[in-house]
Scaffold this active site. Structure first.
Site, PDB file in Angstrom:
ATOM      1  N   ASP A  82      40.661  37.918  45.570  1.00 39.75           N
ATOM      2  CA  ASP A  82      39.574  37.236  44.875  1.00 39.75           C
ATOM      3  C   ASP A  82      38.674  36.568  45.906  1.00 39.75           C
ATOM      4  O   ASP A  82      38.633  37.007  47.073  1.00 39.75           O
ATOM      5  CB  ASP A  82      40.143  36.248  43.844  1.00 39.75           C
ATOM      6  CG  ASP A  82      39.250  36.141  42.603  1.00 39.75           C
ATOM      7  OD1 ASP A  82      38.240  35.419  42.673  1.00 39.75           O
ATOM      8  OD2 ASP A  82      39.555  36.790  41.586  1.00 39.75           O
ATOM      9  N   LYS A 158      35.878  43.644  41.530  1.00 38.00           N
ATOM     10  CA  LYS A 158      35.684  42.611  40.504  1.00 38.00           C
ATOM     11  C   LYS A 158      34.384  41.875  40.838  1.00 38.00           C
ATOM     12  O   LYS A 158      34.262  41.266  41.898  1.00 38.00           O
ATOM     13  CB  LYS A 158      36.865  41.639  40.517  1.00 38.00           C
ATOM     14  CG  LYS A 158      36.675  40.433  39.600  1.00 38.00           C
ATOM     15  CD  LYS A 158      37.836  39.441  39.749  1.00 38.00           C
ATOM     16  CE  LYS A 158      37.582  38.170  38.955  1.00 38.00           C
ATOM     17  NZ  LYS A 158      38.686  37.185  39.126  1.00 38.00           N
ATOM     18  N   ASP A 160      31.640  39.029  40.034  1.00 40.05           N
ATOM     19  CA  ASP A 160      31.308  37.758  39.396  1.00 40.05           C
ATOM     20  C   ASP A 160      29.786  37.636  39.308  1.00 40.05           C
ATOM     21  O   ASP A 160      29.052  38.587  39.597  1.00 40.05           O
ATOM     22  CB  ASP A 160      31.923  36.617  40.209  1.00 40.05           C
ATOM     23  CG  ASP A 160      32.304  35.420  39.358  1.00 40.05           C
ATOM     24  OD1 ASP A 160      31.638  35.188  38.335  1.00 40.05           O
ATOM     25  OD2 ASP A 160      33.255  34.708  39.722  1.00 40.05           O
ATOM     26  N   ARG A 213      35.187  40.714  31.663  1.00 43.05           N
ATOM     27  CA  ARG A 213      35.603  39.344  31.452  1.00 43.05           C
ATOM     28  C   ARG A 213      34.637  38.720  30.464  1.00 43.05           C
ATOM     29  O   ARG A 213      33.468  38.499  30.750  1.00 43.05           O
ATOM     30  CB  ARG A 213      35.561  38.548  32.766  1.00 43.05           C
ATOM     31  CG  ARG A 213      36.889  38.395  33.465  1.00 43.05           C
ATOM     32  CD  ARG A 213      37.859  37.472  32.758  1.00 43.05           C
ATOM     33  NE  ARG A 213      37.291  36.164  32.493  1.00 43.05           N
ATOM     34  CZ  ARG A 213      37.095  35.245  33.433  1.00 43.05           C
ATOM     35  NH1 ARG A 213      37.423  35.488  34.682  1.00 43.05           N
ATOM     36  NH2 ARG A 213      36.567  34.079  33.114  1.00 43.05           N
ATOM     37  N   ASP A 217      37.449  31.053  32.426  1.00 42.86           N
ATOM     38  CA  ASP A 217      38.543  31.279  33.356  1.00 42.86           C
ATOM     39  C   ASP A 217      39.863  30.748  32.817  1.00 42.86           C
ATOM     40  O   ASP A 217      39.914  29.675  32.199  1.00 42.86           O
ATOM     41  CB  ASP A 217      38.274  30.556  34.682  1.00 42.86           C
ATOM     42  CG  ASP A 217      37.303  31.301  35.569  1.00 42.86           C
ATOM     43  OD1 ASP A 217      36.701  32.271  35.114  1.00 42.86           O
ATOM     44  OD2 ASP A 217      37.151  30.884  36.730  1.00 42.86           O
TER      45      ASP A 217
END
Length: 415
Positions: A82, A158, A160, A213, A217
């Site tokens: 991450d 991934k 964001d 997503r 979170d």
């Protein structure tokens, strides 16, 4: 990430009609794996905390634990970095680079090691000027970074959305990244974080992302598990229509084996995330996990519900003060159901029928308890099924239609 987003996120396709959607043949069932964020956050202090800092050592050791601890055999295949893996600046050619002290051998070597374990390797980036923790973002470098990921041997990205520049960046950026990954000719799963956008069109988003997503979170908190669960229930009709093979919802991390969930709560998260057909990414310390929690994570019967090839999202069909029921349609006429208790005082009994569970395609079902690994019996539509559910716990069943000869006889009798 839970760090503040710099702008309201927005998705539009109106000016991008010539851009092809994502069709990479990947994620035909929900992706499964491990991610560092919820458990290890942005710990970069390798001098004082070498065991837990974000480094190649951490990811190698988690790859070892995933491969050697039975997780790979159960379907967990990704080791995902991450935020905070990068150097604070790009190199002289404008390419991303890992932090040289924490990743001295580079990401190609790390990818090769993870691949040697029969696993896949993912990383994190943000569709903005910076990542949520302030490392270089991908904006202005989409095509070059996608090529770099392919050269390193990355299998999942991934993405964001911190430090974005507004709607043009968010819409065009994610769509262009989806296209850039396809153009590398390497199979790379694209996992998108669209959380906090106002009124997103999840069907259109799913055309460009393998997993989405949708909401806030995860934290190491039972209250956060329930908060996310309730949001999914409130949005289930929209999300179910947008989800399926190649494009799954992501309810965020499994926190089973961290610090706060009881045994019953851990079973509940595993069951509910599986019946919702969320991707299953653990964020815990696999090197030192409680054997009881590991057993929950390795429950092959529950995982099989999540990985059912039909890819249908389960829905909440019933809720009262104590209980709620989620039901999922599966292949070959089977169903899964989760009976979940929010009681905190004592076990409570729950009585239902196949008809009440909306399991009505067959007159007779063989029912199995997926946590006890025990067949309960055969049930016709109106036969009573009574279970006892512990506080914050679940009973998870699979109902399988009996053979056609029995079914035909029962239908003829009108039962």
């Amino acid at each position: 990430m839970d760090l503040a987003k710099s702008a309201v996120l927005f998705f539009t396709l109106s000016s991008l009609s010539l851009v092809e959607g994502l069709d990479n043949g990947l994620a035909r069932t929900p992706p499964m794996g491990w991610n560092s964020w919820e458990r290890f956050r942005c710990n970069i202090d390798c001098e004082n905390d070498p065991k837990n800092c974000i480094s190649e050592v951490l990811y190698r050791e988690m790859a070892d634990a995933l491969a050697d601890g039975g997780f790979k055999q159960a379907g967990y295949e990704f080791i995902n970095m991450d935020d905070c893996w990068m150097s604070k600046a790009r190199d002289a050619q404008g390419r991303l680079q890992p932090d040289p002290l924490r990743f001295p051998n580079g990401l190609k070597a790390l990818a090769d090691y993870i691949h040697s374990k029969g696993l896949k390797f993912g990383l994190y980036q943000s569709m903005g000027l910076k990542t949520c923790a302030g490392y270089p973002g991908i904006w202005g470098h989409i095509e070059d970074d996608a090529k770099t990921y392919a050269e390193w041997g990355i299998d999942l990205v991934k993405m964001d959305s911190c430090y974005n520049l507004g709607k043009k960046l968010f819409g065009e950026g994610f769509i262009n990244m989806s296209r850039a990954l396809i153009e590398t000719h390497r199979p790379i799963v694209f996992s998108c974080e669209w959380a906090h956008e106002l009124n997103p069109n999840f069907t259109e988003i799913g055309e460009y992302c393998n997993s989405v997503r949708d909401f806030e979170d995860m934290q190491d908190s039972w209250d956060k598990v329930l908060f996310i669960l309730d949001w999914f229930a409130s949005m289930q009709d929209i999300l179910a229509n947008a989800s399926g093979p190649g494009r799954y919802n992501d309810a965020d991390f499994l926190i089973i084996g961290d610090f706060t969930l009881s045994y019953e709560q851990a079973q509940s998260q595993m069951a509910l995330w599986s019946v919702m057909t969320s991707q299953l990414f653990m964020s815990n310390d696999l090197r030192d996990i409680d054997p009881k929690m590991k057993e929950i994570l390795l429950n092959l019967e529950v995982i099989a519900v999540n990985q059912d090839k039909l890819g249908k999202m389960g829905k909440r069909i019933y809720k009262n003060s104590y209980f709620e029921v989620w039901t999922k349609v599966m292949e070959n006429g089977s169903y899964a159901a989760v009976i979940f208790s929010r009681a905190t005082d004592m076990p409570h009994n729950f009585t239902t029928t196949m008809k009440d569970l909306k399991i009505t395609d067959s007159p007779l079902y063989s029912v199995r308890d997926l946590f006890k690994h025990k067949d309960i019996g055969n049930f016709k539509q109106n036969d009573k099924l009574e279970v006892s559910v512990n506080p914050n716990g679940v009973v998870m069943i699979k109902a399988t239609p009996t053979n056609n000869e029995q079914n035909a006889s029962l239908w003829k009798e009108g039962k």
